[in-house]
Design an enzyme around this catalytic site. Sequence first.
Site, mmCIF file in Angstrom:
data_model
loop_
_atom_site.group_PDB
_atom_site.id
_atom_site.type_symbol
_atom_site.label_atom_id
_atom_site.label_comp_id
_atom_site.label_asym_id
_atom_site.label_seq_id
_atom_site.Cartn_x
_atom_site.Cartn_y
_atom_site.Cartn_z
ATOM 1 N N HIS A 134 38.261 17.653 -47.535
ATOM 2 C CA HIS A 134 37.497 18.873 -47.257
ATOM 3 C C HIS A 134 38.423 20.057 -47.497
ATOM 4 O O HIS A 134 39.365 20.293 -46.735
ATOM 5 C CB HIS A 134 36.971 18.858 -45.824
ATOM 6 C CG HIS A 134 35.943 17.804 -45.582
ATOM 7 N ND1 HIS A 134 34.616 17.975 -45.903
ATOM 8 C CD2 HIS A 134 36.054 16.547 -45.077
ATOM 9 C CE1 HIS A 134 33.937 16.874 -45.596
ATOM 10 N NE2 HIS A 134 34.791 15.991 -45.097
ATOM 11 N N LYS A 212 28.186 13.910 -52.762
ATOM 12 C CA LYS A 212 28.410 13.528 -51.370
ATOM 13 C C LYS A 212 27.081 13.656 -50.624
ATOM 14 O O LYS A 212 26.503 14.739 -50.549
ATOM 15 C CB LYS A 212 29.454 14.456 -50.735
ATOM 16 C CG LYS A 212 29.663 14.275 -49.226
ATOM 17 C CD LYS A 212 30.372 12.973 -48.910
ATOM 18 C CE LYS A 212 30.725 12.867 -47.420
ATOM 19 N NZ LYS A 212 31.785 13.804 -47.014
ATOM 20 N N HIS A 214 25.603 13.423 -46.980
ATOM 21 C CA HIS A 214 26.200 13.563 -45.653
ATOM 22 C C HIS A 214 25.098 13.728 -44.616
ATOM 23 O O HIS A 214 24.155 14.494 -44.812
ATOM 24 C CB HIS A 214 27.129 14.782 -45.644
ATOM 25 C CG HIS A 214 28.040 14.858 -44.461
ATOM 26 N ND1 HIS A 214 27.596 15.131 -43.190
ATOM 27 C CD2 HIS A 214 29.389 14.707 -44.357
ATOM 28 C CE1 HIS A 214 28.616 15.151 -42.355
ATOM 29 N NE2 HIS A 214 29.713 14.889 -43.043
ATOM 30 N N HIS A 267 34.651 6.529 -44.561
ATOM 31 C CA HIS A 267 35.021 6.124 -43.184
ATOM 32 C C HIS A 267 34.098 5.020 -42.669
ATOM 33 O O HIS A 267 33.332 5.191 -41.723
ATOM 34 C CB HIS A 267 35.075 7.298 -42.220
ATOM 35 C CG HIS A 267 34.074 8.379 -42.457
ATOM 36 N ND1 HIS A 267 32.724 8.163 -42.419
ATOM 37 C CD2 HIS A 267 34.231 9.694 -42.718
ATOM 38 C CE1 HIS A 267 32.089 9.285 -42.657
ATOM 39 N NE2 HIS A 267 32.993 10.233 -42.849
ATOM 40 N N HIS A 315 32.055 18.696 -36.204
ATOM 41 C CA HIS A 315 30.604 18.669 -36.404
ATOM 42 C C HIS A 315 29.884 19.749 -35.606
ATOM 43 O O HIS A 315 28.660 19.699 -35.459
ATOM 44 C CB HIS A 315 30.060 17.280 -36.063
ATOM 45 C CG HIS A 315 30.516 16.234 -37.030
ATOM 46 N ND1 HIS A 315 29.938 16.056 -38.266
ATOM 47 C CD2 HIS A 315 31.529 15.333 -36.967
ATOM 48 C CE1 HIS A 315 30.557 15.087 -38.914
ATOM 49 N NE2 HIS A 315 31.532 14.637 -38.151
#
Length: 556
Positions: A134, A212, A214, A267, A315
Site C-alpha cells: 500500500h 485488487k 477488496h 494474507h 480499516h
Amino acid sequence: MNPYAYAATHGPRAGDRVRLGDSGLTIRVESDAQQYGDEFLAGFGKTARDGLHLKAAAVRDTCDVVISNVVVIDAAQGIRKVSIGIREGRICSIGRAGNPDTLAGVDVVVGTGTSIVSGEGLIATAGAVDTHVHLLSPRIMEASLASGVTTVIGQEFGPVWGVGVNSPWALRHAFSAFDAWPVNIGFLGRGSSSDPAPLVEALAEGGASGFKVHEDMGAHTRALDTALRVAEEHDVQVALHSDGLNECLSVEDTLRVLDGRTIHAFHIEGCGGGHVPNVLKMAGVPNVIGSSTNPTLPFGRDAVAEHYGMIVSVHDLKPDLPGDAAMARDRIRAGTMGAEDVLHDLGAIGITSSDAQGMGRAGETVRRTFAMAGKMKAEFGAPEDHDNARVLRYLAKLTINPALAHGLAHEVGSIEVGKLADIVLWRPEFFGAKPQLVLKSGFPAYGVVGDPNAATDTCEPLVLGPQFGAHGATPAEISVAFVAQAALDQGNDRMPTRRRRVAVRGTRGIGPADLRLNSRTGAVDVDQRTGLVTLDGDPIRSEPADSVSLNRLYFL
C-alpha cells in the site's frame, strides 16, 4: 592454504557450510566454478590483470560488470559459487570468470574494461518481489530497498483511500513519481466493480498490471466475477482480499465463483482480512495461489495482542462501537497463525509479502520469511546437516514465486541468463537482515556506505543508503514499469516516465503446481469452534516463539 584461509580469500569451496545470520540456518555449497590454484581475484598482485585473467577485448565482447566468486542462493540455480557476468543491465553469463586465452573452462569472459564487484565471501540472491504494498508514503521505498526488495506491485499513490488505482490521470503521475526510485513498479487497479469499464480503462489507458478485489470496496459475487472475466481476457492477475463478514459470500461460495480460475489470495491466514474464520481453506486449492503478509510471520507470543490495534487503524473501525470491536477480534486467531508457519514449511503457501502500511512492514518481509524458516527448523528439526532445501523453499517465496504469480518472471525473480541483473549481495552474518549492496540492472543502487569524508569507503559510521543508481535520471533508466499488454497495444502512451514498459504475461491458468518448491495442495480445514487447522486430516500447529531471529541483534 588451510580451508579457513582459503574461504577468507576466495570464498567457500564446494562442501563448505555457511551460517546465515542468527537464523539458525546453514547452507552447504553444492559446487564451485573456480579452478583451484588459478582463481580469479581482483586486487594488488592478484590475477585479475591484463594478460592474466582479463582479456584484452572490447566491453561488447566481454561484459560490463562481473560479480566474482559469489555464493548464489537461487531457486533456479541452487546453492553454488559462481561468477555472474552482466551486460547492458542483464545477466549474460554464469560460471567461471576469467580470460579464455589463459584459463580453461571460462563461462564469464572478463575484459580489461569490465568493472568488478568482488563477491568473494558474499552471498547473492535475486532481488525480492513484493506484490502487496500500500503506497501510502514514498518513504516506503527506502525501507524496501534497504531490505533487498527491487520490484514492487503497489496500490494507492499516497495517503488516499485507494485499494487499487484506476484513474489514468492518477496512474500517469504515480508512474512518474517512481522515476526517483531504482525499483521496478507495477500498479493494481481496483477490481471491485460490477461493470468492466473502469477495469479495462485502468489496464488500457492507465497501465495497471492487474486488479485488487477488496472487501472494503466490495468483494461480492458480481465484482469478483467481473474482475476475473476482464483478467482472463487481458492476461493479468487478480489479487483477492475476500469478504471477511461473509455478507455476500462464504469461503465455499468464493471458490464456486472462481470456478477454477486463477486468483492470488492475499494474507491467506486471515488476520489481514478475508472470510472469518476459515479463509485458510483456500490454501490447498489448485487454482488459488496463496500468500502471507509479514505481520503474522513468524507466529510469536505477542502476535494476538498486537493485531487488534492495527486492524482498527487500517480499516477505519470505531472501537467504541461493539460491532466494530467484534469484527476486529474475529479476525485474530492463534490457531491459524500457528498453522500458517507450518503450511509455509510444507510448501502449501508459496509467497510472502509485506502488506506495507496496510498492517505490514515494508522492510521486514525478507527477514521475517527467514526468521520463520529458522523457527520451523528449531521446532521440527532438519533432515540433513544443512538446510539447503528449506532455505531455497523460503527464498522462492520472496523471489520467483511472486514473479510467476503476477506475470513478471520473464524479467525478474531469479538469477538466470537473460533476466534483469537485479541482484542483492549479503554478508553471511547479515543475511536476511541488512544487504551489503543492491544492484539494480547490475548498477549499484543501494547499499552500505561509510563516512563520505573518510580516507576509505569502509570507515564508520556505516549505514544503508542510496548509491549512484538512486540519483539523477538513472533510477528510471535501470528500472521497468510493469503494465498490461493492453496498454502497449493501445499505442497512445501518455505516461511521461522514461522507464521501459514491460507487459505482464502468463498469469492465467496457473496455480500452486506452477510455483517453485512450494507446490503442496490438499484439503485445509479450520474447526470453527476450536480453531484447529488440519491438512488432509492431519492437525497442523506450531507454538508461538518467545523470540525471533534477524531482529534485536541487528535493529535497535
